[in-house]
Design a protein around this motif. Sequence first.
Motif, PDB file in Angstrom:
ATOM      1  N   HIS A  24      18.043 114.720  71.735  1.00  0.00           N
ATOM      2  CA  HIS A  24      16.954 113.855  72.186  1.00  0.00           C
ATOM      3  C   HIS A  24      16.107 113.376  71.006  1.00  0.00           C
ATOM      4  O   HIS A  24      15.768 112.192  70.919  1.00  0.00           O
ATOM      5  CB  HIS A  24      16.086 114.606  73.199  1.00  0.00           C
ATOM      6  N   MET A  25      15.782 114.272  70.094  1.00  0.00           N
ATOM      7  CA  MET A  25      14.938 113.876  68.963  1.00  0.00           C
ATOM      8  C   MET A  25      15.677 112.933  68.008  1.00  0.00           C
ATOM      9  O   MET A  25      15.060 112.035  67.426  1.00  0.00           O
ATOM     10  CB  MET A  25      14.397 115.106  68.230  1.00  0.00           C
ATOM     11  N   ALA A  26      16.974 113.077  67.865  1.00  0.00           N
ATOM     12  CA  ALA A  26      17.741 112.111  67.072  1.00  0.00           C
ATOM     13  C   ALA A  26      17.654 110.742  67.725  1.00  0.00           C
ATOM     14  O   ALA A  26      17.439 109.725  67.051  1.00  0.00           O
ATOM     15  CB  ALA A  26      19.201 112.556  66.950  1.00  0.00           C
ATOM     16  N   HIS A 101       3.083 100.553  63.185  1.00  0.00           N
ATOM     17  CA  HIS A 101       3.618 101.715  62.475  1.00  0.00           C
ATOM     18  C   HIS A 101       2.741 102.932  62.765  1.00  0.00           C
ATOM     19  O   HIS A 101       3.239 104.021  63.048  1.00  0.00           O
ATOM     20  CB  HIS A 101       3.661 101.384  60.977  1.00  0.00           C
ATOM     21  N   ARG A 102       1.434 102.747  62.710  1.00  0.00           N
ATOM     22  CA  ARG A 102       0.495 103.844  62.976  1.00  0.00           C
ATOM     23  C   ARG A 102       0.736 104.432  64.374  1.00  0.00           C
ATOM     24  O   ARG A 102       0.789 105.633  64.556  1.00  0.00           O
ATOM     25  CB  ARG A 102      -0.944 103.355  62.851  1.00  0.00           C
ATOM     26  N   TRP A 103       0.877 103.556  65.368  1.00  0.00           N
ATOM     27  CA  TRP A 103       1.084 104.016  66.745  1.00  0.00           C
ATOM     28  C   TRP A 103       2.366 104.828  66.833  1.00  0.00           C
ATOM     29  O   TRP A 103       2.400 105.885  67.474  1.00  0.00           O
ATOM     30  CB  TRP A 103       1.126 102.835  67.720  1.00  0.00           C
ATOM     31  N   VAL A 104       3.422 104.357  66.192  1.00  0.00           N
ATOM     32  CA  VAL A 104       4.704 105.062  66.232  1.00  0.00           C
ATOM     33  C   VAL A 104       4.573 106.439  65.587  1.00  0.00           C
ATOM     34  O   VAL A 104       5.079 107.436  66.125  1.00  0.00           O
ATOM     35  CB  VAL A 104       5.828 104.230  65.573  1.00  0.00           C
ATOM     36  N   LEU A 105       3.877 106.530  64.463  1.00  0.00           N
ATOM     37  CA  LEU A 105       3.715 107.834  63.808  1.00  0.00           C
ATOM     38  C   LEU A 105       2.951 108.809  64.700  1.00  0.00           C
ATOM     39  O   LEU A 105       3.338 109.975  64.828  1.00  0.00           O
ATOM     40  CB  LEU A 105       3.004 107.668  62.461  1.00  0.00           C
ATOM     41  N   VAL A 106       1.888 108.356  65.328  1.00  0.00           N
ATOM     42  CA  VAL A 106       1.127 109.223  66.233  1.00  0.00           C
ATOM     43  C   VAL A 106       1.996 109.634  67.418  1.00  0.00           C
ATOM     44  O   VAL A 106       2.004 110.799  67.830  1.00  0.00           O
ATOM     45  CB  VAL A 106      -0.187 108.547  66.685  1.00  0.00           C
ATOM     46  N   HIS A 107       2.748 108.687  67.950  1.00  0.00           N
ATOM     47  CA  HIS A 107       3.640 109.001  69.071  1.00  0.00           C
ATOM     48  C   HIS A 107       4.672 110.055  68.668  1.00  0.00           C
ATOM     49  O   HIS A 107       4.971 110.975  69.446  1.00  0.00           O
ATOM     50  CB  HIS A 107       4.339 107.729  69.575  1.00  0.00           C
ATOM     51  N   MET A 108       5.210 109.938  67.469  1.00  0.00           N
ATOM     52  CA  MET A 108       6.209 110.908  67.018  1.00  0.00           C
ATOM     53  C   MET A 108       5.599 112.292  66.829  1.00  0.00           C
ATOM     54  O   MET A 108       6.252 113.302  67.109  1.00  0.00           O
ATOM     55  CB  MET A 108       6.885 110.416  65.728  1.00  0.00           C
ATOM     56  N   ILE A 109       4.353 112.358  66.370  1.00  0.00           N
ATOM     57  CA  ILE A 109       3.666 113.656  66.276  1.00  0.00           C
ATOM     58  C   ILE A 109       3.570 114.278  67.665  1.00  0.00           C
ATOM     59  O   ILE A 109       3.857 115.463  67.850  1.00  0.00           O
ATOM     60  CB  ILE A 109       2.272 113.500  65.631  1.00  0.00           C
ATOM     61  N   GLU A 110       3.193 113.468  68.644  1.00  0.00           N
ATOM     62  CA  GLU A 110       3.107 113.952  70.024  1.00  0.00           C
ATOM     63  C   GLU A 110       4.470 114.412  70.534  1.00  0.00           C
ATOM     64  O   GLU A 110       4.588 115.454  71.190  1.00  0.00           O
ATOM     65  CB  GLU A 110       2.579 112.850  70.945  1.00  0.00           C
ATOM     66  N   ASN A 116       8.648 120.821  70.340  1.00  0.00           N
ATOM     67  CA  ASN A 116       8.634 122.101  69.618  1.00  0.00           C
ATOM     68  C   ASN A 116       8.148 123.211  70.531  1.00  0.00           C
ATOM     69  O   ASN A 116       8.639 124.340  70.469  1.00  0.00           O
ATOM     70  CB  ASN A 116       7.764 122.022  68.360  1.00  0.00           C
ATOM     71  N   GLY A 117       7.187 122.902  71.401  1.00  0.00           N
ATOM     72  CA  GLY A 117       6.752 123.878  72.390  1.00  0.00           C
ATOM     73  C   GLY A 117       7.875 124.240  73.342  1.00  0.00           C
ATOM     74  O   GLY A 117       8.087 125.413  73.661  1.00  0.00           O
ATOM     75  N   HIS A 118       8.608 123.223  73.796  1.00  0.00           N
ATOM     76  CA  HIS A 118       9.763 123.490  74.657  1.00  0.00           C
ATOM     77  C   HIS A 118      10.783 124.373  73.934  1.00  0.00           C
ATOM     78  O   HIS A 118      11.308 125.334  74.511  1.00  0.00           O
ATOM     79  CB  HIS A 118      10.448 122.184  75.079  1.00  0.00           C
ATOM     80  N   ALA A 119      11.057 124.032  72.686  1.00  0.00           N
ATOM     81  CA  ALA A 119      12.056 124.788  71.911  1.00  0.00           C
ATOM     82  C   ALA A 119      11.632 126.239  71.745  1.00  0.00           C
ATOM     83  O   ALA A 119      12.470 127.153  71.816  1.00  0.00           O
ATOM     84  CB  ALA A 119      12.278 124.126  70.551  1.00  0.00           C
ATOM     85  N   ASP A 120      10.347 126.473  71.530  1.00  0.00           N
ATOM     86  CA  ASP A 120       9.864 127.837  71.368  1.00  0.00           C
ATOM     87  C   ASP A 120      10.069 128.644  72.648  1.00  0.00           C
ATOM     88  O   ASP A 120      10.512 129.788  72.618  1.00  0.00           O
ATOM     89  CB  ASP A 120       8.388 127.826  70.962  1.00  0.00           C
ATOM     90  N   LEU A 121       9.783 128.024  73.790  1.00  0.00           N
ATOM     91  CA  LEU A 121       9.992 128.714  75.067  1.00  0.00           C
ATOM     92  C   LEU A 121      11.475 128.970  75.333  1.00  0.00           C
ATOM     93  O   LEU A 121      11.848 130.039  75.823  1.00  0.00           O
ATOM     94  CB  LEU A 121       9.374 127.906  76.209  1.00  0.00           C
ATOM     95  N   LEU A 122      12.318 127.992  75.000  1.00  0.00           N
ATOM     96  CA  LEU A 122      13.758 128.181  75.176  1.00  0.00           C
ATOM     97  C   LEU A 122      14.271 129.309  74.280  1.00  0.00           C
ATOM     98  O   LEU A 122      15.040 130.165  74.725  1.00  0.00           O
ATOM     99  CB  LEU A 122      14.510 126.887  74.863  1.00  0.00           C
ATOM    100  N   ARG A 123      13.842 129.306  73.043  1.00  0.00           N
ATOM    101  CA  ARG A 123      14.270 130.352  72.111  1.00  0.00           C
ATOM    102  C   ARG A 123      13.806 131.716  72.589  1.00  0.00           C
ATOM    103  O   ARG A 123      14.552 132.687  72.570  1.00  0.00           O
ATOM    104  CB  ARG A 123      13.732 130.055  70.702  1.00  0.00           C
ATOM    105  N   GLU A 124      12.569 131.803  73.088  1.00  0.00           N
ATOM    106  CA  GLU A 124      12.056 133.078  73.609  1.00  0.00           C
ATOM    107  C   GLU A 124      12.898 133.559  74.791  1.00  0.00           C
ATOM    108  O   GLU A 124      13.200 134.739  74.930  1.00  0.00           O
ATOM    109  CB  GLU A 124      10.604 132.920  74.027  1.00  0.00           C
ATOM    110  N   ARG A 125      13.291 132.618  75.649  1.00  0.00           N
ATOM    111  CA  ARG A 125      14.130 132.978  76.805  1.00  0.00           C
ATOM    112  C   ARG A 125      15.482 133.509  76.346  1.00  0.00           C
ATOM    113  O   ARG A 125      16.048 134.416  76.946  1.00  0.00           O
ATOM    114  CB  ARG A 125      14.321 131.757  77.694  1.00  0.00           C
ATOM    115  N   ILE A 126      15.998 132.947  75.259  1.00  0.00           N
ATOM    116  CA  ILE A 126      17.331 133.315  74.774  1.00  0.00           C
ATOM    117  C   ILE A 126      17.318 134.651  74.030  1.00  0.00           C
ATOM    118  O   ILE A 126      18.145 135.511  74.279  1.00  0.00           O
ATOM    119  CB  ILE A 126      17.899 132.196  73.869  1.00  0.00           C
TER     120      ILE A 126
END
Length: 132
Positions: A24-26, A101-110, A116-126
């Motif tokens: 998804h991130m790619a 460009h500014r809007w896109v950078l802020v959106h990508m941070i979001e 990353n929060g999702h990934a942390d929860l998935l990793r914890e589950r695993i």
Amino acid sequence: MSDSQLRTRSVPPSAMSPLGLIRHMAHVERVWFRLVLAGEDVPLLFKDGDPDCDFNGVESAPAREAFAAWRAEVQHARKVSAALPLDAVGEGERHGQVYSHRWVLVHMIEEYARHNGHADLLRERIDGATGA
């Protein structure tokens, strides 16, 4: 993570998995930096008519390919970003709109913060490990 761990889904009805997040991130990097900012005419990644194919297609998706695609898109995004002032408006559009460009950078941070929060929860589950 092992190959099978990368494919481990969260809980139904979610199709989210660590590998799906990488795919998804790619895709997100490609859309916002290549299509929207640079106006490149490139195909979407991991899409086969299913808008959630990046998440749904992980059973047989090669993990190396997903990581390589993500790294390549991040590298390309950095080049696009380095060449643009923050107030530059993209050469392409998304949902009928143009974005700075500014809007896109802020959106990508979001986007990265959320996933990353999702990934942390998935990793914890695993693996069961929690942060200290």
